[in-house]
Design a protein around this motif. Structure first.
Motif, PDB file in Angstrom:
ATOM      1  N   PHE A 127      -5.160   2.548  -2.699  1.00  0.00           N
ATOM      2  CA  PHE A 127      -6.379   2.588  -1.902  1.00  0.00           C
ATOM      3  C   PHE A 127      -7.127   1.258  -1.911  1.00  0.00           C
ATOM      4  O   PHE A 127      -7.842   0.948  -0.959  1.00  0.00           O
ATOM      5  CB  PHE A 127      -7.302   3.723  -2.371  1.00  0.00           C
ATOM      6  CG  PHE A 127      -6.942   5.046  -1.762  1.00  0.00           C
ATOM      7  CD1 PHE A 127      -7.311   5.366  -0.468  1.00  0.00           C
ATOM      8  CD2 PHE A 127      -6.209   5.971  -2.488  1.00  0.00           C
ATOM      9  CE1 PHE A 127      -6.960   6.575   0.092  1.00  0.00           C
ATOM     10  CE2 PHE A 127      -5.856   7.192  -1.934  1.00  0.00           C
ATOM     11  CZ  PHE A 127      -6.241   7.496  -0.639  1.00  0.00           C
ATOM     12  N   LEU A 128      -6.964   0.464  -2.939  1.00  0.00           N
ATOM     13  CA  LEU A 128      -7.614  -0.846  -2.989  1.00  0.00           C
ATOM     14  C   LEU A 128      -6.871  -1.901  -2.174  1.00  0.00           C
ATOM     15  O   LEU A 128      -7.411  -2.962  -1.883  1.00  0.00           O
ATOM     16  CB  LEU A 128      -7.755  -1.321  -4.437  1.00  0.00           C
ATOM     17  CG  LEU A 128      -8.728  -0.524  -5.301  1.00  0.00           C
ATOM     18  CD1 LEU A 128      -8.618  -0.949  -6.766  1.00  0.00           C
ATOM     19  CD2 LEU A 128     -10.162  -0.677  -4.807  1.00  0.00           C
ATOM     20  N   THR A 129      -5.621  -1.612  -1.815  1.00  0.00           N
ATOM     21  CA  THR A 129      -4.825  -2.535  -1.013  1.00  0.00           C
ATOM     22  C   THR A 129      -5.050  -2.238   0.460  1.00  0.00           C
ATOM     23  O   THR A 129      -4.831  -1.110   0.908  1.00  0.00           O
ATOM     24  CB  THR A 129      -3.321  -2.385  -1.352  1.00  0.00           C
ATOM     25  OG1 THR A 129      -3.134  -2.619  -2.745  1.00  0.00           O
ATOM     26  CG2 THR A 129      -2.478  -3.365  -0.553  1.00  0.00           C
ATOM     27  N   GLU A 130      -5.472  -3.220   1.198  1.00  0.00           N
ATOM     28  CA  GLU A 130      -5.658  -3.054   2.637  1.00  0.00           C
ATOM     29  C   GLU A 130      -4.302  -2.800   3.297  1.00  0.00           C
ATOM     30  O   GLU A 130      -3.284  -3.310   2.818  1.00  0.00           O
ATOM     31  CB  GLU A 130      -6.294  -4.313   3.234  1.00  0.00           C
ATOM     32  CG  GLU A 130      -7.723  -4.563   2.777  1.00  0.00           C
ATOM     33  CD  GLU A 130      -8.688  -3.486   3.233  1.00  0.00           C
ATOM     34  OE1 GLU A 130      -8.542  -2.989   4.369  1.00  0.00           O
ATOM     35  OE2 GLU A 130      -9.584  -3.139   2.446  1.00  0.00           O
ATOM     36  N   PRO A 131      -4.258  -2.037   4.391  1.00  0.00           N
ATOM     37  CA  PRO A 131      -2.985  -1.881   5.108  1.00  0.00           C
ATOM     38  C   PRO A 131      -2.399  -3.256   5.439  1.00  0.00           C
ATOM     39  O   PRO A 131      -3.090  -4.112   5.990  1.00  0.00           O
ATOM     40  CB  PRO A 131      -3.386  -1.114   6.372  1.00  0.00           C
ATOM     41  CG  PRO A 131      -4.611  -0.339   5.950  1.00  0.00           C
ATOM     42  CD  PRO A 131      -5.343  -1.267   5.008  1.00  0.00           C
ATOM     43  N   GLY A 132      -1.164  -3.476   5.055  1.00  0.00           N
ATOM     44  CA  GLY A 132      -0.510  -4.768   5.259  1.00  0.00           C
ATOM     45  C   GLY A 132      -0.938  -5.832   4.264  1.00  0.00           C
ATOM     46  O   GLY A 132      -0.529  -6.983   4.369  1.00  0.00           O
ATOM     47  N   GLY A 133      -1.761  -5.434   3.271  1.00  0.00           N
ATOM     48  CA  GLY A 133      -2.306  -6.386   2.304  1.00  0.00           C
ATOM     49  C   GLY A 133      -1.316  -6.795   1.235  1.00  0.00           C
ATOM     50  O   GLY A 133      -0.202  -6.284   1.150  1.00  0.00           O
ATOM     51  N   ARG A 146       0.832  -1.205   0.000  1.00  0.00           N
ATOM     52  CA  ARG A 146       0.000   0.000   0.000  1.00  0.00           C
ATOM     53  C   ARG A 146       0.865   1.254   0.000  1.00  0.00           C
ATOM     54  O   ARG A 146       0.670   2.158  -0.817  1.00  0.00           O
ATOM     55  CB  ARG A 146      -0.922  -0.037   1.219  1.00  0.00           C
ATOM     56  CG  ARG A 146      -1.900   1.119   1.301  1.00  0.00           C
ATOM     57  CD  ARG A 146      -2.838   0.891   2.496  1.00  0.00           C
ATOM     58  NE  ARG A 146      -3.666   2.020   2.783  1.00  0.00           N
ATOM     59  CZ  ARG A 146      -4.935   2.153   2.408  1.00  0.00           C
ATOM     60  NH1 ARG A 146      -5.508   1.198   1.695  1.00  0.00           N
ATOM     61  NH2 ARG A 146      -5.627   3.217   2.742  1.00  0.00           N
ATOM     62  N   SER A 147       1.835   1.324   0.916  1.00  0.00           N
ATOM     63  CA  SER A 147       2.682   2.521   0.980  1.00  0.00           C
ATOM     64  C   SER A 147       3.549   2.642  -0.269  1.00  0.00           C
ATOM     65  O   SER A 147       3.796   3.750  -0.749  1.00  0.00           O
ATOM     66  CB  SER A 147       3.528   2.523   2.247  1.00  0.00           C
ATOM     67  OG  SER A 147       4.431   1.443   2.274  1.00  0.00           O
ATOM     68  N   ALA A 148       3.982   1.526  -0.811  1.00  0.00           N
ATOM     69  CA  ALA A 148       4.795   1.573  -2.034  1.00  0.00           C
ATOM     70  C   ALA A 148       3.982   2.117  -3.210  1.00  0.00           C
ATOM     71  O   ALA A 148       4.479   2.937  -3.988  1.00  0.00           O
ATOM     72  CB  ALA A 148       5.350   0.184  -2.354  1.00  0.00           C
ATOM     73  N   TYR A 149       2.734   1.665  -3.346  1.00  0.00           N
ATOM     74  CA  TYR A 149       1.874   2.207  -4.407  1.00  0.00           C
ATOM     75  C   TYR A 149       1.688   3.714  -4.224  1.00  0.00           C
ATOM     76  O   TYR A 149       1.795   4.487  -5.182  1.00  0.00           O
ATOM     77  CB  TYR A 149       0.499   1.532  -4.411  1.00  0.00           C
ATOM     78  CG  TYR A 149       0.471   0.128  -4.940  1.00  0.00           C
ATOM     79  CD1 TYR A 149       0.997  -0.188  -6.202  1.00  0.00           C
ATOM     80  CD2 TYR A 149      -0.102  -0.894  -4.208  1.00  0.00           C
ATOM     81  CE1 TYR A 149       0.952  -1.482  -6.696  1.00  0.00           C
ATOM     82  CE2 TYR A 149      -0.158  -2.199  -4.694  1.00  0.00           C
ATOM     83  CZ  TYR A 149       0.373  -2.482  -5.939  1.00  0.00           C
ATOM     84  OH  TYR A 149       0.315  -3.761  -6.424  1.00  0.00           O
ATOM     85  N   PHE A 150       1.404   4.137  -2.992  1.00  0.00           N
ATOM     86  CA  PHE A 150       1.198   5.568  -2.735  1.00  0.00           C
ATOM     87  C   PHE A 150       2.449   6.378  -3.051  1.00  0.00           C
ATOM     88  O   PHE A 150       2.370   7.432  -3.691  1.00  0.00           O
ATOM     89  CB  PHE A 150       0.797   5.813  -1.269  1.00  0.00           C
ATOM     90  CG  PHE A 150      -0.606   5.432  -0.922  1.00  0.00           C
ATOM     91  CD1 PHE A 150      -1.630   5.485  -1.857  1.00  0.00           C
ATOM     92  CD2 PHE A 150      -0.910   5.035   0.374  1.00  0.00           C
ATOM     93  CE1 PHE A 150      -2.933   5.137  -1.515  1.00  0.00           C
ATOM     94  CE2 PHE A 150      -2.209   4.696   0.729  1.00  0.00           C
ATOM     95  CZ  PHE A 150      -3.219   4.744  -0.219  1.00  0.00           C
TER      96      PHE A 150
END
Length: 168
Positions: free
Chosen positions: A49-55, A6-10
């Motif tokens: 945003f579609l990836t859950e935190p830690g997903g 998630r953080s990498a996508y952001f």
């Protein structure tokens, strides 16, 4: 080091967005370059945003932004960023952005059926380079109200993502 998908996508979406904005203010840049970066920004932002935190990593598809925008209508943190806008008006705003978002998403080469901002294509025997094409279906000028609204939506999403990243 990036510790979640998630953080990498952001983070990558934001880096792409910075280049999109830089290209916006640079003279003699082909529209294909701005469209290419805008498509990449929206794809990665949507995947974030579609990836859950830690997903887990999102599937390898370019179809993420429109899917995310449909879910955004029910996301309180995004609605709150628009102030006291009634829920009906907020949903109407998002629905109004979906056609432009869909056009941008479909610029990905594997979705474009030819015309895309990244690779040359051939239609009816004619080979065209993206640099030679004007992409008349997507107006990137300041007069495009839908684009302005979409860029505002994107900025709001980055503000939310950046707050989340700061908490990590």
């Amino acid at each position: 080091m990036l510790d979640t998908w998630r953080s990498a996508y952001f983070k990558q979406a934001h880096a792409d967005y910075e280049l999109f904005l830089l290209l916006e203010n640079t003279k003699n840049i082909h529209v294909c370059h701005r469209l290419h970066y805008l498509q990449m920004v929206t794809e990665k932002l949507g995947k974030g945003f579609l990836t859950e935190p830690g997903g887990m990593e999102q599937r390898h598809s370019h179809q993420a932004f429109v899917r995310f925008m449909r879910t955004a209508k029910a996301r309180d943190e995004i609605k709150k960023a628009y102030g006291n806008m009634p829920t009906h008006n907020f949903r109407k705003l998002i629905d109004g952005l979906l056609p432009l978002a869909d056009k941008i998403e479909n610029l990905a080469p594997n979705l474009a059926n030819g015309v895309n901002p990244e690779y040359p294509w051939q239609i009816h025997g004619r080979i065209t380079a993206p640099a030679d094409f004007g992409f008349p279906d997507i107006d990137l000028t300041a007069k495009n109200l839908s684009l302005k609204k979409l860029l505002t939506f994107i900025q709001i999403c980055f503000d939310i993502a950046n707050r989340e990243l700061a908490d990590v």
